[in-house]
Design an enzyme around this catalytic site. Structure first.
Site, PDB file in Angstrom:
ATOM      1  N   GLU A  40      11.070  17.192 -14.260  1.00  0.00           N
ATOM      2  CA  GLU A  40      11.037  16.156 -14.399  1.00  0.00           C
ATOM      3  C   GLU A  40      10.824  16.119 -15.666  1.00  0.00           C
ATOM      4  O   GLU A  40      10.951  16.225 -16.985  1.00  0.00           O
ATOM      5  CB  GLU A  40      10.433  14.276 -13.723  1.00  0.00           C
ATOM      6  CG  GLU A  40      10.966  13.690 -13.311  1.00  0.00           C
ATOM      7  CD  GLU A  40      12.536  13.368 -14.184  1.00  0.00           C
ATOM      8  OE1 GLU A  40      13.072  13.690 -14.983  1.00  0.00           O
ATOM      9  OE2 GLU A  40      13.264  13.517 -12.943  1.00  0.00           O
ATOM     10  N   TYR A 123       8.647   6.627 -18.306  1.00  0.00           N
ATOM     11  CA  TYR A 123      10.185   7.033 -17.752  1.00  0.00           C
ATOM     12  C   TYR A 123       9.740   7.756 -16.720  1.00  0.00           C
ATOM     13  O   TYR A 123      10.000   8.308 -15.159  1.00  0.00           O
ATOM     14  CB  TYR A 123      10.968   7.661 -18.479  1.00  0.00           C
ATOM     15  CG  TYR A 123      12.062   8.796 -17.751  1.00  0.00           C
ATOM     16  CD1 TYR A 123      13.192   7.745 -17.387  1.00  0.00           C
ATOM     17  CD2 TYR A 123      11.996  10.212 -17.787  1.00  0.00           C
ATOM     18  CE1 TYR A 123      13.914   8.668 -16.168  1.00  0.00           C
ATOM     19  CE2 TYR A 123      12.454  10.658 -16.601  1.00  0.00           C
ATOM     20  CZ  TYR A 123      13.927   9.943 -16.302  1.00  0.00           C
ATOM     21  OH  TYR A 123      14.401  10.472 -15.682  1.00  0.00           O
ATOM     22  N   ASP A 141      16.834   6.900 -18.262  1.00  0.00           N
ATOM     23  CA  ASP A 141      16.631   7.806 -18.879  1.00  0.00           C
ATOM     24  C   ASP A 141      18.453   7.908 -19.666  1.00  0.00           C
ATOM     25  O   ASP A 141      18.967   6.487 -19.344  1.00  0.00           O
ATOM     26  CB  ASP A 141      17.148   9.444 -18.390  1.00  0.00           C
ATOM     27  CG  ASP A 141      18.498   9.288 -17.124  1.00  0.00           C
ATOM     28  OD1 ASP A 141      19.011   8.751 -17.117  1.00  0.00           O
ATOM     29  OD2 ASP A 141      18.533  10.318 -16.936  1.00  0.00           O
ATOM     30  N   CYS A 193      30.352   8.583 -15.848  1.00  0.00           N
ATOM     31  CA  CYS A 193      30.140   7.520 -16.614  1.00  0.00           C
ATOM     32  C   CYS A 193      29.837   8.775 -18.169  1.00  0.00           C
ATOM     33  O   CYS A 193      29.161   8.266 -18.137  1.00  0.00           O
ATOM     34  CB  CYS A 193      29.531   5.955 -16.371  1.00  0.00           C
ATOM     35  SG  CYS A 193      29.749   5.244 -17.585  1.00  0.00           S
ATOM     36  N   CYS A 200      36.571   6.125 -15.145  1.00  0.00           N
ATOM     37  CA  CYS A 200      36.471   4.870 -13.743  1.00  0.00           C
ATOM     38  C   CYS A 200      37.245   4.645 -12.924  1.00  0.00           C
ATOM     39  O   CYS A 200      36.112   4.022 -12.117  1.00  0.00           O
ATOM     40  CB  CYS A 200      37.051   3.853 -15.854  1.00  0.00           C
ATOM     41  SG  CYS A 200      35.859   3.920 -16.825  1.00  0.00           S
ATOM     42  N   CYS A 203      35.033   5.532 -10.836  1.00  0.00           N
ATOM     43  CA  CYS A 203      33.771   5.154 -10.615  1.00  0.00           C
ATOM     44  C   CYS A 203      33.942   3.914  -9.407  1.00  0.00           C
ATOM     45  O   CYS A 203      34.134   2.817  -9.567  1.00  0.00           O
ATOM     46  CB  CYS A 203      33.551   4.566 -11.848  1.00  0.00           C
ATOM     47  SG  CYS A 203      32.269   3.522 -11.905  1.00  0.00           S
ATOM     48  N   CYS A 209      32.662  -4.065 -13.961  1.00  0.00           N
ATOM     49  CA  CYS A 209      32.200  -2.851 -14.274  1.00  0.00           C
ATOM     50  C   CYS A 209      32.739  -3.855 -16.302  1.00  0.00           C
ATOM     51  O   CYS A 209      33.644  -3.351 -16.051  1.00  0.00           O
ATOM     52  CB  CYS A 209      32.268  -1.326 -15.071  1.00  0.00           C
ATOM     53  SG  CYS A 209      32.101  -0.278 -16.832  1.00  0.00           S
TER      54      CYS A 209
END
Ligand code: SF4
Length: 345
Positions: A40, A123, A141, A193, A200, A203, A209
């Site tokens: 991270e 975060y 994020d 995405c 899409c 997805c 959405c």
């Protein structure tokens, strides 16, 4: 948004999770917190592809947090060279030492405990708490930001939209499998995405959405108008003598702090620095480099003198690649190496 967004996303993740070296496969026991933390920190402002080799190198050299806490600082800074944002490397050691000294070698398992450690912001604390310890945490994020603003057609520009994005992410974060959910959102943003041409049709969240329904997914997240970065100037001196070049170490605090560099003064409105000694310095080129908050034009001056004319760290030119120079100075060194020919010496 359908209420079972988390369910749909986790089912998708079970089949499509990216295999990354710091991860445990979906649904399995939690991964090693040390590896999650290290990844991270490395992934802050940096792509997965760039981090891969560094993660492998670091976990080979320092397989546990105890090893990293005992690392030689200069060696660690050199190993970090090229990854950028060098304050992260300094915080890495400070954090490992705090984990050893204050927590008996175990990372705290709460967001609050993690945030108290050097280099761990909101975060990163949320990501580690969720991924390494399975805590329900709201992890946002840049990938998650994109997915969420599209799902809810959030039209407020960044960065002001961030509190709202956090609320929206909170509203779809499940209590169970929090780490998998966070990683699933990141993976969806990275592979489906995407910034341009989101897929899409493939997805798992497509049915609910709002941006997809509007037919303008790429409009989200709404960005603020671009501001030009301020420009600074600087000078670097390539002083070569008998097959070696003079290197210095930058001051511990500030840009590229603690890293090896070519000599040169501070950066400012004008390129202005005293050379390491009086000599016939010749311009050999300029390195253009973009940092987060400014762009730098670094003029590189060179001279070649015999007999190591001053004291300092003289590094063999043919092994300059092993000096751990940050990218800015590695590019200046490339000009320096060509200077023999250029100056017709
Ligand atoms: Fe992104 Fe399209 Fe999925 Fe919406 S449907 S979350 S815009 S990929």
């Amino acid at each position: 948004m359908p209420v079972d967004a988390a369910h749909a996303l986790l089912a998708w993740y079970d089949a499509h999770a990216r295999a990354l070296p710091w991860r445990a496969p979906p649904g399995t026991s939690a991964p090693d917190p040390y590896r999650v933390w290290l990844s991270e920190i490395m992934l802050q402002q940096t792509t997965v592809a760039a981090v891969g080799p560094y993660f492998a190198k670091f976990t080979r050299a320092w397989p546990t947090v105890a090893d990293l806490a005992a690392a030689d600082e200069a060696e660690l800074m050199a190993a970090w060279a090229g990854l950028g944002y060098y304050a992260r490397a300094r915080n890495l050691i400070a954090c490992a030492r705090a984990v050893m000294a204050d927590h008996g070698g175990r990372f705290p398992d709460s967001e609050e405990g993690l945030r108290a450690l050097p280099g761990i912001g909101a975060y990163t604390a949320a990501a580690i708490a969720a991924i390494a310890f399975g805590r329900r945490a709201v992890v946002v994020d840049a990938n998650v930001e994109r997915v969420v603003t599209r799902l809810f057609a959030c039209g407020e520009p960044l960065p002001n939209a961030r509190p709202r994005i956090r609320e929206l992410t909170d509203s779809i974060t499940p209590d169970a499998r929090a780490g998998d959910f966070a990683q699933a959102m990141m993976d969806l943003g990275a592979t489906v995405c995407t910034v341009r041409n989101p897929r899409c049709g493939s997805c798992p969240l497509g049915a609910g959405c709002e941006a997809r329904a509007e037919g303008n997914a790429e409009a989200y997240p709404v960005k603020p108008p671009r501001k030009a970065k301020p420009r600074r100037k600087g000078i670097a001196y390539w002083l070569e003598s008998d097959g070696a070049v003079l290197l210095v170490r930058r001051p511990g605090k500030g840009m590229l702090g603690g890293m090896r560099a070519l000599p040169g003064g501070a950066w400012g409105d004008a390129a202005d620095a005293t050379p390491p000694l009086d000599a016939d310095w010749r311009p050999i080129g300029t390195v253009e480099h973009v940092f987060t908050h400014f762009a730098l034009s670094l003029d590189v001056m060179a001279t070649h003198l015999p007999g190591r004319p001053i004291e300092g760290e003289w590094w063999p030119v043919d092994r300059i690649g092993e000096a751990g120079l940050p990218t800015l100075y590695a590019r200046a060194a490339t000009l320096g190496r060509a200077s023999q020919e250029m100056l017709a010496l």
